[in-house]
Design a protein around this motif. Structure first.
Motif, short mmCIF file in Angstrom:
data_model
loop_
_atom_site.label_atom_id
_atom_site.label_comp_id
_atom_site.label_asym_id
_atom_site.label_seq_id
_atom_site.Cartn_x
_atom_site.Cartn_y
_atom_site.Cartn_z
N ALA A 413 85.57 93.46 77.04
CA ALA A 413 86.84 94.18 76.88
C ALA A 413 86.69 95.52 76.17
CB ALA A 413 87.83 93.29 76.13
N HIS A 414 85.83 95.57 75.13
CA HIS A 414 85.69 96.80 74.34
C HIS A 414 84.41 97.58 74.67
CE1 HIS A 414 88.49 94.46 71.83
NE2 HIS A 414 88.90 95.61 71.35
N GLY A 415 83.47 96.94 75.33
CA GLY A 415 82.17 97.57 75.59
C GLY A 415 81.22 97.25 74.44
N LYS A 416 79.94 97.06 74.77
CA LYS A 416 78.96 96.58 73.79
C LYS A 416 78.75 97.52 72.60
CE LYS A 416 76.56 93.46 76.84
NZ LYS A 416 75.55 93.23 77.82
N ASP A 417 79.03 98.81 72.80
CA ASP A 417 78.73 99.79 71.74
C ASP A 417 79.95 100.12 70.88
OD1 ASP A 417 76.19 99.94 72.84
OD2 ASP A 417 76.79 101.52 74.25
N HIS A 418 81.05 99.43 71.09
CA HIS A 418 82.27 99.74 70.33
C HIS A 418 82.05 99.51 68.84
CE1 HIS A 418 86.44 99.70 69.01
NE2 HIS A 418 86.80 100.17 70.20
N PHE A 419 82.68 100.34 68.05
CA PHE A 419 82.61 100.26 66.58
C PHE A 419 82.95 98.84 66.09
CE2 PHE A 419 85.47 100.46 62.82
CZ PHE A 419 84.55 100.81 61.85
N TYR A 420 83.94 98.17 66.70
CA TYR A 420 84.31 96.82 66.28
C TYR A 420 83.14 95.85 66.39
CZ TYR A 420 89.31 98.07 66.32
OH TYR A 420 90.54 98.64 66.06
N LEU A 421 82.34 96.03 67.46
CA LEU A 421 81.20 95.12 67.66
C LEU A 421 80.07 95.40 66.69
CD1 LEU A 421 82.00 95.10 71.30
CD2 LEU A 421 81.30 93.00 70.22
N THR A 422 79.88 96.68 66.37
CA THR A 422 78.87 97.05 65.36
C THR A 422 79.24 96.39 64.03
OG1 THR A 422 78.90 99.18 66.47
CG2 THR A 422 77.61 99.06 64.45
N GLU A 423 80.54 96.48 63.68
CA GLU A 423 81.03 95.90 62.43
C GLU A 423 80.89 94.37 62.44
OE1 GLU A 423 82.49 97.68 59.51
OE2 GLU A 423 81.11 98.96 60.64
N LEU A 424 81.19 93.79 63.61
CA LEU A 424 81.14 92.33 63.75
C LEU A 424 79.71 91.80 63.57
CD1 LEU A 424 82.92 89.92 64.27
CD2 LEU A 424 82.77 90.34 66.71
N ARG A 425 78.75 92.54 64.12
CA ARG A 425 77.34 92.12 63.96
C ARG A 425 76.96 92.14 62.47
NH1 ARG A 425 76.91 95.71 68.57
NH2 ARG A 425 77.07 94.40 70.42
N LYS A 426 77.47 93.12 61.74
CA LYS A 426 77.20 93.20 60.30
C LYS A 426 77.84 92.02 59.58
CE LYS A 426 77.18 98.24 59.86
NZ LYS A 426 78.11 99.33 59.50
N GLU A 427 79.09 91.70 59.96
CA GLU A 427 79.80 90.57 59.35
C GLU A 427 79.04 89.26 59.52
OE1 GLU A 427 84.18 89.65 60.03
OE2 GLU A 427 84.08 91.69 60.80
N MET A 428 78.49 89.09 60.74
CA MET A 428 77.80 87.83 61.05
C MET A 428 76.48 87.72 60.29
SD MET A 428 78.80 87.83 65.02
CE MET A 428 77.71 86.61 65.66
N ALA A 429 75.90 88.87 59.94
CA ALA A 429 74.61 88.86 59.24
C ALA A 429 74.77 88.55 57.75
CB ALA A 429 73.93 90.21 59.44
N GLN A 430 76.00 88.72 57.23
CA GLN A 430 76.23 88.46 55.80
C GLN A 430 76.26 86.97 55.53
OE1 GLN A 430 79.84 90.52 54.99
NE2 GLN A 430 78.86 92.49 54.77
N LYS A 431 75.49 86.55 54.54
CA LYS A 431 75.49 85.10 54.21
C LYS A 431 76.22 84.90 52.90
CE LYS A 431 72.13 83.30 57.14
NZ LYS A 431 71.28 82.22 57.46
#
Length: 431
Positions: A413-431
């Motif tokens: 829906a947003h495209g793989k390079d969208h800012f939201y997805l970059t942020e989401l990848r960071k969120e998922m990496a936080q433990k």
């Protein structure tokens, strides 16, 4: 006249003007991106987002004059001045009495832009703003009164800095914006602002859409959610697709003055699943079901009105009572049950009760993915909310699992390079 590669304007049978593709597009492929002809950030989002580019950022710099508008850079503040000056001194003069509607604020900006814009602009490659349908002749009395109030607000708050056209032209412009304006939303579908995109406004509606519109800053991006072949019409959904065919068409008639004749509306094939009733050894009588449908619609209408009057705990109580009442007849997968659960979840989030929000959210998501079409933002935003709730409660593995499901939809829906997805990848990496 310009154009957009891979697309052409055409006369769509039974729908008037439309847009179709002239080459194949795959699921997730970008058909086109359109900057806003004009846009306005919602007053309640001020201080959270940049007024000019809609970037969410900590520590935005405020306008030194009004102390209300905020910007992420000096460039953005300069870029916005031509529009912000329409409001800046008026906000100081009116103080807390400054209260134009969001649509009045957008119309003021459109008028200011029309005055300075002599040529076709980049958001009018296939449709000029003047060509947008207004349906002004179809507006009912209630809407006409609202438009009149908005026109009055425009005169009151903007006439000092803006030369306003005649009354009739203003009513037409308000009708055009009401029918064709887009709500700019974030990744969780929270309202950020309103914008007008003439080229995107050319796209017709279907309850079986072929594309989806998402936002990148203040630009609208149109991506395929089905594989498309040359000649296929570009179709978006103007409304929430959760509801049965009659409800959808009532909404379309009310807001856009037409009814949909897509396959799903003709056959009502999904209605039985959407209006699922409880299994009982003695089947529930049809009139009991239709009475409960009436009750559900009435409850939903009333809740919308009470939202601005009642306290959060009173609203939650209303939700719980109506769920109990409807639950005697409706299954948990029934869309009216899901609608009320969604409202209840929103109240819990507002009250900062993550456990309550999760209880409702977990029930909702079980059914959303079956009831919505593939790549639905309603489904991805629900997975996002749940994932973030789990992460906040230190339930890391279920959190990551929910966020991954959101990501799979958002990549299309947003495209793989969208800012939201970059942020989401960071969120998922936080433990």
């Amino acid at each position: 006249m310009g154009g957009i590669a891979g697309l052409e304007r055409f006369d769509s049978p039974g729908k008037g003007r439309g847009l179709r593709v002239t080459r194949p597009f795959k699921v997730g492929e970008l058909l086109f991106s359109s900057p806003a002809y004009s846009c306005v950030l919602s007053v309640k989002e001020r201080g959270l987002y940049c007024e000019f580019c809609f970037t969410r950022k900590e520590k935005l710099a405020r306008c030194g004059k009004c102390r209300k508008a905020s910007y992420c850079s000096v460039e953005c503040q300069r870029g916005d001045w031509a529009m912000h000056k329409l409001e800046c001194s008026a906000m100081n003069a009116f103080k807390e009495k400054w209260c134009p509607s969001e649509i009045s604020r957008l119309v003021a900006r459109i008028l200011a832009k029309k005055k300075t814009q002599k040529e076709r602009c980049v958001s009018e490659k296939i449709l000029l703003i003047e060509e947008i349908q207004s349906h002004v002749e179809d507006v009912d009395n209630e809407k006409r009164e609202m438009n009149e109030a908005d026109v009055a607000g425009l005169h009151r708050f903007f006439s000092k800095h803006l030369e306003l056209p005649g009354h009739k032209d203003l009513l037409t412009l308000f009708s055009q914006v009401a029918c064709n304006g887009f709500t700019v939303e974030d990744d969780e579908l929270s309202h950020m602002g309103t914008a007008l995109y003439p080229d995107v406004a050319l796209i017709n509606h279907s309850c079986l859409p072929s594309v989806i519109v998402t936002y990148n800053g203040t630009s609208a991006e149109v991506r395929a959610v089905k594989n498309m072949k040359p000649g296929d019409e570009v179709l978006i959904s103007y409304i929430d697709l959760l509801y049965p065919a009659d409800d959808r068409n009532n909404r379309l008639r009310e807001s856009y003055y037409f009814t949909c004749d897509c396959q799903d509306c003709k056959t009502k094939s999904k209605d039985k699943e959407k209006l699922k009733v409880r299994k009982r050894s003695d089947p529930i009588e049809p009139d009991v079901i239709s009475n409960m449908v009436r009750y559900a619609r009435k409850t939903i209408r009333e809740f919308r009105a009470l939202k601005h009057i009642k306290t959060p705990s009173e609203l939650l109580e209303i939700c719980e009572q109506s769920l109990e009442e409807m639950g005697a007849v409706f299954d948990d997968a029934n869309v009216y049950m899901l609608h009320v659960m969604y409202q209840a979840m929103g109240v819990c989030l507002y009250m900062q009760d993550p456990y309550g929000a999760l209880r409702y959210g977990e029930n909702i998501i079980k059914h959303y993915s079956k009831l919505y079409p593939p790549y639905s933002l309603n489904v991805s935003s629900m997975y996002l909310k749940l994932g973030r709730l789990y992460m906040g409660l230190e339930r890391h593995s279920v959190g990551v699992s929910a966020l991954k499901k959101a990501m799979a939809i958002m990549e299309v829906a947003h495209g793989k390079d969208h800012f939201y997805l970059t942020e989401l990848r960071k969120e998922m990496a936080q433990k």
